[in-house]
Scaffold this active site. Structure first.
Site, PDB file in Angstrom:
ATOM      1  N   CYS A  46       0.871  -1.199  -0.096  1.00  0.00           N
ATOM      2  CA  CYS A  46       0.037   0.076   0.150  1.00  0.00           C
ATOM      3  C   CYS A  46       0.902   1.344  -0.055  1.00  0.00           C
ATOM      4  O   CYS A  46       0.613   2.229  -0.723  1.00  0.00           O
ATOM      5  CB  CYS A  46      -0.767  -0.019   1.056  1.00  0.00           C
ATOM      6  SG  CYS A  46      -2.019   1.405   1.282  1.00  0.00           S
ATOM      7  N   CYS A  51      -1.488   1.709  -3.035  1.00  0.00           N
ATOM      8  CA  CYS A  51      -2.647   2.724  -2.565  1.00  0.00           C
ATOM      9  C   CYS A  51      -2.150   4.312  -2.649  1.00  0.00           C
ATOM     10  O   CYS A  51      -2.546   5.107  -3.573  1.00  0.00           O
ATOM     11  CB  CYS A  51      -3.266   2.543  -1.414  1.00  0.00           C
ATOM     12  SG  CYS A  51      -3.589   0.582  -1.211  1.00  0.00           S
ATOM     13  N   LYS A  54      -0.154   5.311  -5.860  1.00  0.00           N
ATOM     14  CA  LYS A  54      -1.545   5.139  -7.178  1.00  0.00           C
ATOM     15  C   LYS A  54      -2.033   6.627  -7.120  1.00  0.00           C
ATOM     16  O   LYS A  54      -2.481   7.371  -7.996  1.00  0.00           O
ATOM     17  CB  LYS A  54      -2.079   4.226  -7.302  1.00  0.00           C
ATOM     18  CG  LYS A  54      -3.477   4.168  -8.004  1.00  0.00           C
ATOM     19  CD  LYS A  54      -4.319   2.978  -7.486  1.00  0.00           C
ATOM     20  CE  LYS A  54      -4.823   3.500  -6.173  1.00  0.00           C
ATOM     21  NZ  LYS A  54      -5.852   2.166  -5.883  1.00  0.00           N
ATOM     22  N   TYR A 181     -10.204  -2.914 -11.013  1.00  0.00           N
ATOM     23  CA  TYR A 181      -9.913  -1.748 -10.786  1.00  0.00           C
ATOM     24  C   TYR A 181      -8.670  -1.089 -10.747  1.00  0.00           C
ATOM     25  O   TYR A 181      -8.365  -0.075 -11.078  1.00  0.00           O
ATOM     26  CB  TYR A 181     -10.648  -1.576  -9.313  1.00  0.00           C
ATOM     27  CG  TYR A 181      -9.627  -2.039  -8.176  1.00  0.00           C
ATOM     28  CD1 TYR A 181      -8.578  -1.212  -7.496  1.00  0.00           C
ATOM     29  CD2 TYR A 181      -9.844  -3.320  -7.698  1.00  0.00           C
ATOM     30  CE1 TYR A 181      -7.735  -1.779  -6.575  1.00  0.00           C
ATOM     31  CE2 TYR A 181      -9.140  -3.899  -6.754  1.00  0.00           C
ATOM     32  CZ  TYR A 181      -8.114  -3.197  -6.134  1.00  0.00           C
ATOM     33  OH  TYR A 181      -7.378  -3.477  -5.190  1.00  0.00           O
ATOM     34  N   GLU A 185      -7.686   2.041 -13.171  1.00  0.00           N
ATOM     35  CA  GLU A 185      -7.196   3.100 -12.499  1.00  0.00           C
ATOM     36  C   GLU A 185      -5.877   3.633 -13.060  1.00  0.00           C
ATOM     37  O   GLU A 185      -5.619   4.687 -13.354  1.00  0.00           O
ATOM     38  CB  GLU A 185      -6.846   2.954 -10.823  1.00  0.00           C
ATOM     39  CG  GLU A 185      -8.001   2.718  -9.968  1.00  0.00           C
ATOM     40  CD  GLU A 185      -7.853   2.334  -8.791  1.00  0.00           C
ATOM     41  OE1 GLU A 185      -8.515   2.585  -7.950  1.00  0.00           O
ATOM     42  OE2 GLU A 185      -6.801   1.636  -8.582  1.00  0.00           O
ATOM     43  N   HIS A 438     -27.289  21.855   0.592  1.00  0.00           N
ATOM     44  CA  HIS A 438     -27.407  22.388  -0.734  1.00  0.00           C
ATOM     45  C   HIS A 438     -26.492  23.593  -1.033  1.00  0.00           C
ATOM     46  O   HIS A 438     -26.432  24.322  -0.037  1.00  0.00           O
ATOM     47  CB  HIS A 438     -28.871  22.712  -1.168  1.00  0.00           C
ATOM     48  CG  HIS A 438     -29.079  23.202  -2.347  1.00  0.00           C
ATOM     49  ND1 HIS A 438     -29.094  22.520  -3.481  1.00  0.00           N
ATOM     50  CD2 HIS A 438     -29.272  24.478  -2.838  1.00  0.00           C
ATOM     51  CE1 HIS A 438     -29.281  23.098  -4.631  1.00  0.00           C
ATOM     52  NE2 HIS A 438     -29.443  24.480  -4.059  1.00  0.00           N
ATOM     53  N   GLU A 443     -26.456  15.610  -1.663  1.00  0.00           N
ATOM     54  CA  GLU A 443     -27.885  15.548  -1.180  1.00  0.00           C
ATOM     55  C   GLU A 443     -28.840  14.890  -1.628  1.00  0.00           C
ATOM     56  O   GLU A 443     -29.788  14.624  -1.122  1.00  0.00           O
ATOM     57  CB  GLU A 443     -28.132  17.276  -1.246  1.00  0.00           C
ATOM     58  CG  GLU A 443     -28.213  17.831  -2.854  1.00  0.00           C
ATOM     59  CD  GLU A 443     -28.700  19.322  -3.024  1.00  0.00           C
ATOM     60  OE1 GLU A 443     -29.837  19.538  -2.533  1.00  0.00           O
ATOM     61  OE2 GLU A 443     -27.881  19.789  -3.423  1.00  0.00           O
TER      62      GLU A 443
END
Length: 484
Positions: A46, A51, A54, A181, A185, A438, A443
């Site tokens: 990682c 991770c 990346k 993934y 990526e 908002h 939302e």
């Protein structure tokens, strides 16, 4: 008769990645004498080659699109990209993180041993370079996993995610082999940095096991950014072609690319451990077999993280490392709950998901499906037509939220927060009670008033409510538990 042993350590951890480091420092905190053995760099996949670098590369790749829309907001941009600067600055940050991980272990009185370990028996490991042995009451295997290359002619000519962070130069073109993934990526990264990018995948659609709306949405978004997809096809072989590489496909086509990247999965790091000496068995999938507490078939040996061959995510490895220590050193038997794992795909746009897909949920429940699709506010003053998708899968009639799927800017950050109420068993009515913030994309998650469609007995229906469901909904309205 009681048998006594004089071990050098209470715990030896093999592998200084996320799971191993967490276990080592926690065990030491509970009074155990701990050593951690690492043949490479402290921090594991990682931090060193996964991770963290990346995500830094993903950030770099996103500037291209920001520059494209900057003019609509009044900015005039003249930008140039330098690969060496990105790569070298990334290396500096990884070096800093490794030092931090090392200091943390040292401050916790964990002995760091830079060597490669193999098993001599269930309580003894051999240090290969030092040619000596160490003994411990328990041994924790936390060696992680490595990228897997398919067994095809010329596979040695391509690189994996491990090498992608250290390229001397960016190629002019690249084909990424894989549809998961990691493949997507890196396709996003290379495309965003100006590389002509193609993706080859054996299946008919990318991101297997993800919700269908997420799969189709990211496919269309990546195509719109210029990434080419070759689906229902495999790479048969790779050969050198001058300075480039000729790729032969199983459909008979041949194309030349500047580089070939393999993102075809990962395999547990068990080679060379000599697990048989300790009596540790492996599963049919090549991971270390463990019970629900992480104990292997050898009572003194445990395993956490990717080496189990299960869910290969850093937070899972960390949680498993902590659970091992709680169970063994704090008399608090702990089982890691893997039922609610948020997952992000750091493509452009991002994907964030947690819980069941629509297809899976419909097999096991009567469900309502709520979908909101709109242009992100960032795009409204530009000519970009890309849409964001937010999707809730719930039990019918305002019941429990079974899954949440988001495609668009900030999806990863949003899904982490959604993971909290889902882990608590939140219902659609609970979401409805929240007041919207908002203007924000998130939302929409609390303002979805009517199902887009429904499933009853696995059959997809229109969104019209049956009489019994409408009566149930009226009861909630009277009770003030929903804003529908």
């Amino acid at each position: 008769m009681v048998e006594f042993h004089n071990y050098e350590y209470d715990l030896i951890v093999i592998g200084a990645g996320s799971g191993g480091v967490r276990a080592a420092r926690m065990a030491s905190g509970y009074g155990a004498k701990v050593a951690i053995i690492e043949a490479d760099r402290v921090g594991g996949t990682c931090v060193i080659r996964g991770c963290v670098p990346k995500k830094l590369f993903v950030y770099a790749s996103r500037f291209t699109e920001l520059f494209e829309v900057a003019g609509s907001f009044g900015w005039q941009i003249d930008a140039r990209f330098d690969w060496e600067t990105l790569r070298d600055n990334k290396d500096k940050e990884i070096d800093r993180l490794e030092r931090a991980y090392t200091s943390t272990l040292e401050n916790c009185d964990v002995k760091i041993i830079r060597d490669r370990a193999t098993f001599h028996d269930a309580h003894t490991v051999r240090l290969v370079n030092a040619d000596t042995t160490l003994s411990a009451q328990r041994v924790l295997i936390a060696t992680g996993s490595h990228p897997f290359k398919p067994h095809i002619d010329g596979c040695e000519l391509g690189f994996t995610s491990d090498e992608a962070f250290h390229l001397d130069n960016l190629p002019e073109s690249i084909i990424v082999y894989g549809g998961g993934y990691i493949a997507l990526e890196f396709a996003t990264i290379f495309n965003g940095l100006g590389v002509e990018t193609s993706v080859c995948y054996r299946g008919g659609q990318i991101l297997r096991n993800f919700d269908q709306d997420m799969r189709l949405g990211i496919y269309e978004a990546m195509k719109a950014r210029g990434i080419k997809f070759i689906l229902n096809c495999n790479i048969e072989s790779v050969e050198k072609s001058g300075e480039d590489f000729k790729v032969h496909f199983t459909d008979g086509a041949e194309r030349v690319y500047g580089a070939v990247m393999f993102a075809t999965g990962r395999a547990a790091n068990i080679q060379g451990l000599e697990l048989e000496r300790a009596g540790v068995e492996i599963t049919d999938k090549g991971g270390i077999a463990v019970d629900r507490y992480g104990q292997t078939t050898a009572p003194s040996v445990y395993a956490v993280g990717d080496v189990r061959g299960g869910v290969a995510l850093t937070p899972v490895a960390i949680r498993e490392g902590a659970a091992f220590v709680e169970t063994v050193y704090n008399e608090n038997p702990t089982i890691v709950d893997l039922s609610q794992i948020p997952t992000a795909v750091f493509t452009e746009p991002e994907i964030g998901v947690i819980g069941m897909s629509e297809h899976y949920a419909a097999k096991h429940h009567d469900i309502d499906v709520y979908i909101a699709s709109f242009r992100p506010m960032m795009n409204v003053m530009t000519d970009k037509s890309e849409r964001m998708i937010l999707k809730l899968v719930t039990e019918f009639g305002g019941g429990r939220v079974l899954g949440c799927h988001i495609l668009g800017p900030g999806a990863a950050e949003m899904i982490q927060l959604v993971a909290v109420p889902l882990a608590m068993g939140a219902t659609k009515a609970d979401f409805d009670r929240a007041i919207a913030l908002h203007p924000s994309a998130a939302e929409e998650l609390v303002t979805l008033t009517k199902p887009s469609y429904q499933y009853r007995d696995e059959k997809k229906l229109s969104a019209e409510l049956t009489l019994s469901e409408e009566q149930g909904l009226n009861k909630m309205l009277i009770a003030g538990t929903t804003n529908q």
